[in-house]
Write a protein that holds these residues in place. Structure first.
Motif, PDB file in Angstrom:
ATOM      1  N   PHE A 100       0.825  -1.209   0.000  1.00  0.00           N
ATOM      2  CA  PHE A 100       0.000   0.000   0.000  1.00  0.00           C
ATOM      3  C   PHE A 100       0.867   1.270   0.000  1.00  0.00           C
ATOM      4  N   ILE A 101       1.949   1.235   0.744  1.00  0.00           N
ATOM      5  CA  ILE A 101       2.853   2.400   0.745  1.00  0.00           C
ATOM      6  C   ILE A 101       3.344   2.657  -0.684  1.00  0.00           C
ATOM      7  N   LYS A 102       3.699   1.547  -1.365  1.00  0.00           N
ATOM      8  CA  LYS A 102       4.170   1.692  -2.752  1.00  0.00           C
ATOM      9  C   LYS A 102       3.067   2.224  -3.657  1.00  0.00           C
ATOM     10  N   ILE A 103       1.876   1.679  -3.473  1.00  0.00           N
ATOM     11  CA  ILE A 103       0.736   2.126  -4.290  1.00  0.00           C
ATOM     12  C   ILE A 103       0.556   3.634  -4.139  1.00  0.00           C
ATOM     13  N   PHE A 104       0.602   4.117  -2.904  1.00  0.00           N
ATOM     14  CA  PHE A 104       0.411   5.556  -2.665  1.00  0.00           C
ATOM     15  C   PHE A 104       1.553   6.370  -3.265  1.00  0.00           C
ATOM     16  N   GLN A 105       2.749   5.826  -3.146  1.00  0.00           N
ATOM     17  CA  GLN A 105       3.909   6.561  -3.665  1.00  0.00           C
ATOM     18  C   GLN A 105       3.903   6.632  -5.192  1.00  0.00           C
ATOM     19  N   LYS A 106       3.426   5.530  -5.808  1.00  0.00           N
ATOM     20  CA  LYS A 106       3.511   5.458  -7.266  1.00  0.00           C
ATOM     21  C   LYS A 106       2.198   5.818  -7.953  1.00  0.00           C
ATOM     22  N   MET A 107       1.268   6.262  -7.176  1.00  0.00           N
ATOM     23  CA  MET A 107      -0.071   6.540  -7.708  1.00  0.00           C
ATOM     24  C   MET A 107      -0.018   7.445  -8.939  1.00  0.00           C
ATOM     25  N   HIS A 108       0.852   8.435  -8.909  1.00  0.00           N
ATOM     26  CA  HIS A 108       0.916   9.386 -10.027  1.00  0.00           C
ATOM     27  C   HIS A 108       1.439   8.730 -11.303  1.00  0.00           C
ATOM     28  N   GLN A 109       2.051   7.557 -11.160  1.00  0.00           N
ATOM     29  CA  GLN A 109       2.582   6.897 -12.353  1.00  0.00           C
ATOM     30  C   GLN A 109       1.531   6.064 -13.082  1.00  0.00           C
ATOM     31  N   PHE A 110       0.391   5.865 -12.441  1.00  0.00           N
ATOM     32  CA  PHE A 110      -0.666   5.108 -13.116  1.00  0.00           C
ATOM     33  C   PHE A 110      -1.253   5.978 -14.221  1.00  0.00           C
ATOM     34  N   SER A 111      -1.179   5.425 -15.442  1.00  0.00           N
ATOM     35  CA  SER A 111      -1.500   6.276 -16.585  1.00  0.00           C
ATOM     36  C   SER A 111      -2.998   6.469 -16.792  1.00  0.00           C
ATOM     37  N   GLY A 112      -3.792   5.593 -16.217  1.00  0.00           N
ATOM     38  CA  GLY A 112      -5.239   5.719 -16.423  1.00  0.00           C
ATOM     39  C   GLY A 112      -5.761   4.706 -17.418  1.00  0.00           C
ATOM     40  N   SER A 113      -4.878   4.175 -18.242  1.00  0.00           N
ATOM     41  CA  SER A 113      -5.323   3.133 -19.170  1.00  0.00           C
ATOM     42  C   SER A 113      -5.154   1.787 -18.473  1.00  0.00           C
ATOM     43  N   GLY A 114      -6.085   0.906 -18.706  1.00  0.00           N
ATOM     44  CA  GLY A 114      -6.027  -0.394 -18.038  1.00  0.00           C
ATOM     45  C   GLY A 114      -6.738  -0.331 -16.694  1.00  0.00           C
ATOM     46  N   SER A 115      -6.756  -1.493 -16.053  1.00  0.00           N
ATOM     47  CA  SER A 115      -7.500  -1.583 -14.796  1.00  0.00           C
ATOM     48  C   SER A 115      -6.660  -1.069 -13.627  1.00  0.00           C
ATOM     49  N   PHE A 116      -7.265  -0.182 -12.872  1.00  0.00           N
ATOM     50  CA  PHE A 116      -6.568   0.380 -11.721  1.00  0.00           C
ATOM     51  C   PHE A 116      -6.382  -0.697 -10.653  1.00  0.00           C
ATOM     52  N   GLU A 117      -7.432  -1.520 -10.528  1.00  0.00           N
ATOM     53  CA  GLU A 117      -7.365  -2.599  -9.543  1.00  0.00           C
ATOM     54  C   GLU A 117      -6.260  -3.588  -9.922  1.00  0.00           C
ATOM     55  N   GLY A 118      -6.202  -3.882 -11.224  1.00  0.00           N
ATOM     56  CA  GLY A 118      -5.161  -4.785 -11.718  1.00  0.00           C
ATOM     57  C   GLY A 118      -3.772  -4.227 -11.456  1.00  0.00           C
ATOM     58  N   TRP A 119      -3.663  -2.924 -11.624  1.00  0.00           N
ATOM     59  CA  TRP A 119      -2.374  -2.244 -11.397  1.00  0.00           C
ATOM     60  C   TRP A 119      -1.958  -2.375  -9.921  1.00  0.00           C
ATOM     61  N   MET A 120      -2.941  -2.220  -9.046  1.00  0.00           N
ATOM     62  CA  MET A 120      -2.639  -2.334  -7.612  1.00  0.00           C
ATOM     63  C   MET A 120      -2.266  -3.775  -7.249  1.00  0.00           C
ATOM     64  N   LYS A 121      -2.996  -4.713  -7.860  1.00  0.00           N
ATOM     65  CA  LYS A 121      -2.684  -6.127  -7.605  1.00  0.00           C
ATOM     66  C   LYS A 121      -1.251  -6.439  -8.025  1.00  0.00           C
ATOM     67  N   ARG A 122      -0.889  -5.869  -9.169  1.00  0.00           N
ATOM     68  CA  ARG A 122       0.444  -6.114  -9.700  1.00  0.00           C
ATOM     69  C   ARG A 122       1.521  -5.580  -8.735  1.00  0.00           C
ATOM     70  N   ILE A 123       1.247  -4.426  -8.197  1.00  0.00           N
ATOM     71  CA  ILE A 123       2.206  -3.864  -7.236  1.00  0.00           C
ATOM     72  C   ILE A 123       2.305  -4.755  -6.001  1.00  0.00           C
ATOM     73  N   MET A 124       1.150  -5.231  -5.564  1.00  0.00           N
ATOM     74  CA  MET A 124       1.141  -6.080  -4.372  1.00  0.00           C
ATOM     75  C   MET A 124       1.914  -7.372  -4.637  1.00  0.00           C
ATOM     76  N   ILE A 125       1.685  -7.961  -5.810  1.00  0.00           N
ATOM     77  CA  ILE A 125       2.384  -9.205  -6.146  1.00  0.00           C
ATOM     78  C   ILE A 125       3.894  -8.953  -6.204  1.00  0.00           C
ATOM     79  N   ASN A 126       4.256  -7.849  -6.834  1.00  0.00           N
ATOM     80  CA  ASN A 126       5.693  -7.553  -6.937  1.00  0.00           C
ATOM     81  C   ASN A 126       6.309  -7.279  -5.571  1.00  0.00           C
ATOM     82  N   THR A 127       5.531  -6.684  -4.700  1.00  0.00           N
ATOM     83  CA  THR A 127       6.033  -6.454  -3.340  1.00  0.00           C
ATOM     84  C   THR A 127       6.289  -7.793  -2.653  1.00  0.00           C
ATOM     85  N   ALA A 128       5.340  -8.716  -2.867  1.00  0.00           N
ATOM     86  CA  ALA A 128       5.508 -10.047  -2.282  1.00  0.00           C
ATOM     87  C   ALA A 128       6.742 -10.735  -2.862  1.00  0.00           C
ATOM     88  N   LEU A 129       6.898 -10.595  -4.183  1.00  0.00           N
ATOM     89  CA  LEU A 129       8.055 -11.239  -4.828  1.00  0.00           C
ATOM     90  C   LEU A 129       9.363 -10.649  -4.307  1.00  0.00           C
TER      91      LEU A 129
END
Lengths: 186, 489
Positions: free
Chosen positions: A52-81
């Motif tokens: 979540f910290i990463k999501i908040f920090q990188k929020m401005h990098q989300f371009s708006g295209s594609g799923s926002f939820e998917g983008w957050m999931k991806r960040i969470m998965i990468n954090t886990a990895l």
């Protein structure tokens, strides 16, 4: 503030209220992912917080295209990895270490298995099997992508997947054997 | 077998993909605590940045003051030696035309300056009408290194007025049909899922890429630095000796410059512009009259003070420009000059106070070297620079070059004596808009993912002559060391 776009803008602006709202909306979904990737609840909670910290920090990098939820999931998965990359030394397994799955048709019985049970089976896997299975079977990564993410060979990814499937299958089988015994015992 | 595998995957995916599990209650408190902490750290970081910038400015100011003081001290020590030798010139009231007195002074100066001045005098006389030469010619020549030469010309006579001269990839990838991936995945995973995954994954990859390499992004930058300014002169009308004398006499100034700008980074290249202030100037330690027609009243513009008898006004010009004095401003009320007088057969070099106000008897003599005329010009520059990063890691080394439009926002001439400055006037005959070229070698260090500290020695050369309508073409140059920060937007 119910509109997700407004919440997102609020998060970009660094508003704590918007961040909390986003957390309330998605934390359960994302926490489920964390549990699936983490071996235990403590690790899952750490991943959730870091993610979540990463999501908040990188929020401005989300371009708006594609799923926002998917983008957050991806960040969470990468954090886990990332967490598991640093925590465990992911070892190479030879590609000839494939395991043949048993040809039992368990269609009828596995339909009744609960999500919580399946989750616990995944959590029982070793970290590397767990990651590979999650990434391939649930997230839809290719072996090539998994190999890159985990810095292992594609062969290792394939053999890890086979092994994970086999273990899960055995686990399900045992689970239902035990269930049957309980039912028959009654 | 394949079906079996797919069933396993499918079972887990369908049951677990959209599963929701409420996280522990304290999770949000911990996250919000960390977020607040980060904000505090960020504030602290900016406060530290501000402190660093303040320190930088203070250091530059101290250095600047120190350099100026060093110059003044050198000048004063020079003057002390001179004063010991030239006690007779310290008398306040020398404003008379007593020939004996003049000759006495002349003899003194002559003994020192004859060799230096004869050649120059002969050269310079070429520019002065013969009748004026015969009647009265005064020249003062820089006797020592560091002494400047100023010419005076009569406004009415014009004797010395010589005429002259990011992300598109991601969208593309998002539109790309994920056929390959589809083939690699179990057959019954829907196209939508694969497509969705593909899009999200590429988006994330792109995001990571941006973070890792920052291929194209904007930066805000702030610069401040110490600048040494001097000039190159050319002239088709002055002889080499005169130019050499000017070069020896007029000295550059330590100054400062700085400003704010924007930089667009594209891989290793960047393009930058902004608004930068810089000051250019030179110090003149000696004043001379080139031509004093009609009589030996060497009244200069700058001695037209309160109560001064201004019978005629002279423009004072040197290689830079003409000092256009401001009559409404308090000015130095008297001035003495060194000069060389020739009657055709004999040279009488000397030093004389040319104007001594009956009201203010302050005896200002540039030739004493503890007083200077300082000419300053203020510029606002809009540069267009291109930069190439030779090294683009945590440590950055870059080469930069480009052009700048320099708008003159003001000029001033001050009389400086023992750190006391008196405003004299402005500089005329200078161009409002000037083109310069700048080259630099930049060194940067990333102190944060978004913030880079940099230091950059640079050389800026004016491509056009700063002045016009004068016999000397004047090309300023500045050597500066700029420090500052860039902040990635």
């Amino acid at each position: 503030m119910t509109n997700i776009e407004e919440i997102r803008k609020g998060c970009v602006a660094g508003k704590l209220k918007a961040q909390e709202e986003l957390y309330r909306m998605f934390s359960a979904k994302l926490y489920a992912i964390c549990i699936r990737y983490a071996g235990n609840a403590d690790d899952a909670q750490d991943v959730l917080q870091d993610g979540f910290i990463k999501i908040f920090q990188k929020m401005h990098q989300f371009s708006g295209s594609g799923s926002f939820e998917g983008w957050m999931k991806r960040i969470m998965i990468n954090t886990a990895l990332e967490r598991y990359r640093s925590k465990y030394h992911l070892h190479t397994v030879h590609s000839d270490d494939n395991v043949k799955l048993e040809k039992h048709d368990e269609n009828d019985i596995i339909d009744n298995i609960s999500a919580n049970e399946l989750m616990s089976f995944i959590q029982e896997l070793t970290p590397q099997y767990r990651l590979v299975f999650n990434m391939y079977a649930i997230e839809g990564y290719s072996h090539k992508e998994i190999a890159e993410e985990l810095s292992i060979s594609e062969g290792t990814s394939k053999s890890n997947l086979s092994r994970a499937r086999y273990i899960l299958q055995q686990r399900i089988k045992n689970y239902f054997s035990a269930e049957r015994k309980i039912i028959m015992g009654k | 077998m394949s079906r079996m595998k797919n069933q396993m995957d499918s079972l887990f995916r369908e049951r677990l993909n959209d599963l929701e599990i409420a996280p522990p209650e304290n999770s949000w408190n911990e996250i919000s605590g960390r977020l607040k902490n980060k904000r505090k750290k960020k504030r602290m970081f900016f406060m530290r940045m501000a402190a660093a910038v303040a320190l930088l400015i203070a250091t530059s100011f101290i250095l600047y003051t120190f350099f100026n003081q060093t110059n003044t001290q050198t000048a004063i020590s020079g003057s002390e030696i001179k004063n010991q030798k030239q006690e007779s010139f310290a008398a306040p009231n020398l404003y008379d035309n007593n020939q004996d007195n003049v000759i006495e002074n002349n003899n003194y100066a002559s003994s020192r300056d004859k060799n230096n001045t004869n050649n120059l005098k002969n050269d310079r006389n070429r520019f002065i009408p013969a009748d004026i030469q015969q009647e009265s010619i005064a020249q003062v020549v820089g006797k020592n290194k560091g002494e400047a030469i100023l010419y005076s010309s009569d406004l009415s006579n014009d004797s010395f007025q010589i005429k002259e001269k990011n992300r598109k990839n991601k969208l593309a990838l998002a539109n790309e049909p994920p056929l390959q991936k589809q083939n690699m995945l179990p057959g019954f995973i829907s196209d939508n899922l694969v497509s969705q995954h593909s899009l999200e994954h590429h988006q994330y990859e792109e995001m990571e890429k941006v973070e890792k390499t920052r291929k194209s992004y904007w930066e805000f930058m702030g610069n401040y630095g110490s600048v040494y300014s001097d000039r190159l002169i050319t002239s088709t009308q002055l002889g080499p000796d005169e130019k050499a004398a000017m070069n020896a006499a007029e000295s550059g100034l330590n100054s400062f410059g700085g400003g704010l700008g924007l930089r667009y980074n594209l891989d290793r290249w960047s393009f930058e512009s902004g608004l930068f202030y810089s000051r250019f100037g030179q110090s003149n330690k000696q004043i001379l009259t080139e031509s004093t027609p009609y009589n030996r009243n060497y009244e200069m513009a700058i001695n037209k003070g309160i109560g001064a008898i201004a019978q005629s006004e002279y423009l004072v010009n040197n290689s830079l420009g003409v000092i256009a004095y401001n009559s409404s401003t308090e000015r130095v009320t008297s001035l003495s000059v060194n000069y060389v007088q020739s009657d055709g057969d004999h040279d009488y070099s000397g030093k004389e106070q040319v104007m001594n106000s009956p009201v203010d008897a302050m005896n200002v003599r540039l030739s004493d070297a503890n007083s200077n005329i300082i000419q300053r010009i203020h510029f606002l520059e809009i540069p267009l620079m291109v930069r190439y990063k030779v090294i683009d890691e945590k440590f950055i080394m870059s080469l930069s070059g480009g052009f700048g439009a320099n708008v003159v926002t003001g000029s001033e001439v001050v009389f400086e004596q023992q750190n006391d400055e008196k405003y004299v006037g402005k500089i005329s005959h200078i161009n409002e808009l000037n083109v310069s070229s700048t080259f630099g070698i930049g060194f940067g260090y990333k102190i944060h993912s978004d913030v880079t500290f940099h230091i950059e020695p640079s050389v800026k050369v004016f491509l056009n002559s700063l002045n016009h309508g004068l016999p000397v073409n004047f090309y300023p140059y500045q050597i500066g060391i700029f420090t500052g920060f860039t902040y990635a937007l």
